[in-house]
Design a protein around this motif. Structure first.
Motif, PDB file in Angstrom:
ATOM      1  N   SER A  30       0.471  -1.450   0.021  1.00 29.20           N
ATOM      2  CA  SER A  30       0.051  -0.254   0.067  1.00 29.20           C
ATOM      3  C   SER A  30       1.088   1.233  -0.128  1.00 29.20           C
ATOM      4  O   SER A  30       0.098   2.345   0.217  1.00 29.20           O
ATOM      5  N   ALA A  31       2.341   1.398  -0.085  1.00 31.31           N
ATOM      6  CA  ALA A  31       3.169   2.354   0.109  1.00 31.31           C
ATOM      7  C   ALA A  31       3.051   3.282  -1.151  1.00 31.31           C
ATOM      8  O   ALA A  31       2.825   2.395  -2.158  1.00 31.31           O
ATOM      9  N   TYR A  32       3.149   4.326  -1.675  1.00 30.62           N
ATOM     10  CA  TYR A  32       3.103   5.151  -2.280  1.00 30.62           C
ATOM     11  C   TYR A  32       4.196   4.837  -3.244  1.00 30.62           C
ATOM     12  O   TYR A  32       3.607   4.888  -4.680  1.00 30.62           O
ATOM     13  N   GLY A  33       5.033   4.733  -2.384  1.00 28.03           N
ATOM     14  CA  GLY A  33       6.315   3.879  -3.313  1.00 28.03           C
ATOM     15  C   GLY A  33       7.416   3.808  -2.701  1.00 28.03           C
ATOM     16  O   GLY A  33       7.518   4.058  -1.520  1.00 28.03           O
ATOM     17  N   MET A  34       8.571   2.939  -2.966  1.00 29.10           N
ATOM     18  CA  MET A  34       9.465   3.129  -2.849  1.00 29.10           C
ATOM     19  C   MET A  34      10.603   2.819  -3.211  1.00 29.10           C
ATOM     20  O   MET A  34      10.711   3.355  -4.148  1.00 29.10           O
ATOM     21  N   ASN A  96      13.943   3.652   0.933  1.00 26.31           N
ATOM     22  CA  ASN A  96      12.540   4.566   1.434  1.00 26.31           C
ATOM     23  C   ASN A  96      11.455   3.868   0.920  1.00 26.31           C
ATOM     24  O   ASN A  96      11.514   3.764   0.116  1.00 26.31           O
ATOM     25  N   MET A  97      10.934   4.903   2.227  1.00 22.09           N
ATOM     26  CA  MET A  97       9.171   3.867   1.820  1.00 22.09           C
ATOM     27  C   MET A  97       8.571   5.507   1.873  1.00 22.09           C
ATOM     28  O   MET A  97       8.699   6.232   2.516  1.00 22.09           O
ATOM     29  N   ARG A  98       7.667   5.478   1.038  1.00 20.33           N
ATOM     30  CA  ARG A  98       6.813   6.586   1.154  1.00 20.33           C
ATOM     31  C   ARG A  98       5.241   6.277   1.220  1.00 20.33           C
ATOM     32  O   ARG A  98       4.986   5.742   0.342  1.00 20.33           O
ATOM     33  N   SER A  99       4.732   6.926   2.677  1.00 20.37           N
ATOM     34  CA  SER A  99       3.570   6.447   2.502  1.00 20.37           C
ATOM     35  C   SER A  99       2.972   7.159   3.769  1.00 20.37           C
ATOM     36  O   SER A  99       2.872   7.904   4.325  1.00 20.37           O
TER      37      SER A  99
END
Length: 115
Positions: A30-34, A96-99
């Motif tokens: 469900s993360a926006y991006g990695m 990096n995880m963007r969530s």
């Protein structure tokens, strides 16, 4: 909170390969991006590669054609395959995880390319 743990760094000679791995403490589905970033001594942290929630990759110009980012949602893992490494690739590499409007970072793994 999310914990990201990188592994796979090391010392290699120019032209060799390494694969970095990043294990997330929760689902990356469900993360926006990695992404993978790197920071060399005395320089700012820069993006190396990112992969979207649907698996679309983006690369910095300096690594296009040499690095490949991938992910395994079932294992909560993100990878960075690095081929044809150059001395200028030497840096600490961060996952990096963007969530949820937040950025989460791992502790980094050192990659050194030297003959």
């Amino acid at each position: 909170q999310v914990r990201l743990v990188e592994s796979g760094g090391g010392l290699v000679q120019p032209g060799e390969s390494l694969r970095l791995s990043c294990l997330a403490s929760r689902s990356i589905f469900s993360a926006y991006g990695m992404g993978w970033y790197r920071q060399a001594p005395g320089k700012q942290r820069d993006v190396v590669a990112r992969i979207s929630s649907v698996g679309s990759p983006e690369y910095a110009d300096s690594v296009k054609g040499r690095f490949t980012i991938s992910k395994d949602n079932a294992k909560n893992m993100v990878y960075l395959q690095m081929n044809s490494l150059k001395p200028e690739d030497t840096a600490i590499y961060y996952c990096n995880m963007r969530s949820g409007g937040s950025d989460y970072w791992g502790q980094g793994t050192q990659v050194t390319v030297s003959s």
